[in-house]
Design a protein around this motif. Sequence first.
Motif, short mmCIF file in Angstrom:
data_model
loop_
_atom_site.label_atom_id
_atom_site.label_comp_id
_atom_site.label_asym_id
_atom_site.label_seq_id
_atom_site.Cartn_x
_atom_site.Cartn_y
_atom_site.Cartn_z
N LYS A 103 0.82 -0.81 -0.38
CA LYS A 103 0.54 -0.11 -0.13
C LYS A 103 0.74 1.18 0.10
N PHE A 104 2.07 1.43 0.91
CA PHE A 104 3.25 2.28 0.42
C PHE A 104 3.46 2.78 -0.66
N CYS A 105 3.84 1.40 -1.00
CA CYS A 105 4.51 1.41 -2.50
C CYS A 105 3.30 1.49 -3.51
N LEU A 106 2.21 1.82 -3.61
CA LEU A 106 1.59 2.11 -4.23
C LEU A 106 0.96 3.26 -4.34
N VAL A 107 1.21 4.55 -3.11
CA VAL A 107 1.15 6.15 -3.25
C VAL A 107 2.32 6.18 -3.45
N ALA A 108 3.75 5.31 -3.38
CA ALA A 108 4.97 6.38 -3.80
C ALA A 108 5.11 6.00 -5.20
N ALA A 109 3.96 5.46 -5.53
CA ALA A 109 4.57 5.24 -7.20
C ALA A 109 3.62 5.58 -8.10
N ASP B 290 -3.34 8.31 -4.28
CA ASP B 290 -3.39 9.25 -2.70
C ASP B 290 -3.32 9.11 -1.41
N LEU B 291 -3.77 8.39 -1.16
CA LEU B 291 -4.37 8.22 1.20
C LEU B 291 -4.40 6.91 0.48
N GLY C 42 8.33 0.50 3.81
CA GLY C 42 7.13 1.08 3.03
C GLY C 42 7.84 2.72 2.89
N GLN C 43 7.31 3.16 4.57
CA GLN C 43 7.41 3.91 5.10
C GLN C 43 8.77 5.29 4.05
N ALA C 44 10.43 4.16 4.55
CA ALA C 44 11.02 4.64 3.50
C ALA C 44 11.07 5.02 2.48
N VAL C 45 10.27 3.61 1.83
CA VAL C 45 10.55 4.04 0.04
C VAL C 45 9.10 5.05 0.25
N LEU C 46 8.13 5.54 0.95
CA LEU C 46 7.13 6.52 0.37
C LEU C 46 8.18 8.15 0.70
N LEU C 47 8.98 8.21 1.65
CA LEU C 47 9.19 8.90 1.68
C LEU C 47 10.31 9.65 0.59
N GLY C 48 10.84 8.72 0.50
CA GLY C 48 11.79 8.76 -0.63
C GLY C 48 10.66 9.37 -2.20
N PHE D 231 -2.27 5.59 11.81
CA PHE D 231 -1.29 6.62 10.82
C PHE D 231 -2.47 6.59 9.63
N ILE D 232 -1.64 7.68 8.50
CA ILE D 232 -2.20 7.99 7.45
C ILE D 232 -1.15 8.75 6.84
N ALA D 233 -0.91 8.00 5.20
CA ALA D 233 0.66 7.53 4.46
C ALA D 233 -0.77 8.75 3.21
N TYR D 234 0.11 10.01 3.02
CA TYR D 234 -0.74 11.02 1.80
C TYR D 234 0.38 11.27 0.65
N VAL D 235 0.41 12.24 0.29
CA VAL D 235 0.86 12.46 -1.09
C VAL D 235 0.47 14.03 -0.93
N PRO D 236 1.75 14.96 -0.59
CA PRO D 236 1.28 16.40 -0.79
C PRO D 236 0.41 17.08 -1.67
N GLY D 237 -0.40 17.67 -0.78
CA GLY D 237 -1.96 18.31 -2.02
C GLY D 237 -3.45 17.87 -1.49
N VAL D 238 -2.98 16.65 -0.77
CA VAL D 238 -4.59 15.84 0.22
C VAL D 238 -4.48 16.87 1.04
N LYS D 239 -5.38 17.61 1.49
CA LYS D 239 -6.49 18.38 2.73
C LYS D 239 -6.53 16.99 3.44
N LEU D 240 -5.61 17.02 4.66
CA LEU D 240 -6.17 15.55 5.69
C LEU D 240 -6.97 15.75 6.64
N ALA D 241 -8.16 14.99 6.47
CA ALA D 241 -9.91 15.18 7.29
C ALA D 241 -9.27 15.89 8.66
N GLU D 242 -9.97 15.75 9.37
CA GLU D 242 -9.39 16.34 10.80
C GLU D 242 -10.40 13.95 11.63
N ALA D 243 -9.39 14.19 12.85
CA ALA D 243 -10.12 12.95 13.44
C ALA D 243 -10.67 13.11 14.41
N SER D 244 -11.60 11.70 14.58
CA SER D 244 -12.41 12.24 15.05
C SER D 244 -12.54 11.06 16.12
#
Length: 266
Positions: A195-201, A205-206, A221-227, A253-266
């Motif tokens: 799932k991280f890699c699909l976002v990285a590739a 988006d989320l 997966g987080q390392a790949v996404l950050l890179g 946690f939430i993995a996402y791409v810049p430009g996604v406006k994150l919804a508030e946690a509830s």
Amino acid sequence: MDYEKITATLRALALEAGAEIMTVYEGPDFEVKSKSDSSPVTEADERADALIAAGLAAAFPEIPVVTEEQSESHAIAADVFFLVDPLDGTKEFIQRRGDFTVNIALIEKGVPTRGVVYAPAKGRLFYTDAKGRSVEEAGPHRVDTTGETSALKVSVPDPDGLVVVASKSHRDQATDDYIARYPVSDFRSAGSSLKFCLVAAGEADLYPRLGRTMEWDTAAGQAVLLGAGGKVVRFDDLKPLGYGKGGFENPFFIAYVPGVKLAEAS
């Protein structure tokens, strides 16, 4: 830190472990045992773990190794260490669905700075290079020869229609309720750290995870996404998801791409 050697070693060990895993996967029926936390473990987990742990210890004797399958390693506390899940997605493996991965990461002061994610049944290999940039290597994959690589870069999201990826085996109502707060144009399902890699590739988006995970599940997966330019934050306070926590358990946690406006946690 010799990142050239780290990249080469992590890549080679992931491929070698993947070969061990596929020997079991493509063979006759295998035994499934239960660990103390009731999670499943197979011969493939154990063989891959032994190979990776021995390889890392031989190449980098000065760097501790924390691995899911060796409970004694869970007492390690260090600023720099390797974090290993030799077979992430054991349930997918048992059901022979293919969405399982080998995960190896380098943690430096709480941050996964280098990592490799290999999905042997799918023939997909993702990793960070010596400079920390993420790539996907085209197959067929060989230990002694690096194939053609393509740089990974996260997508530019459409704010009116996001592509969301979530777990195959761990979907729950809380996750569905959270996803419902976003305008979603497409939904993708994947297992393990893919799932991280699909976002990285740029294929999603989320990726929200409102369920229990351990650090070895997510670090590579987080390392790949950050890179690739992505982000991973805690669900509760949106601070970066860090590593080396006591017990090695992650918060939501939430993995996402810049430009996604994150919804508030509830």
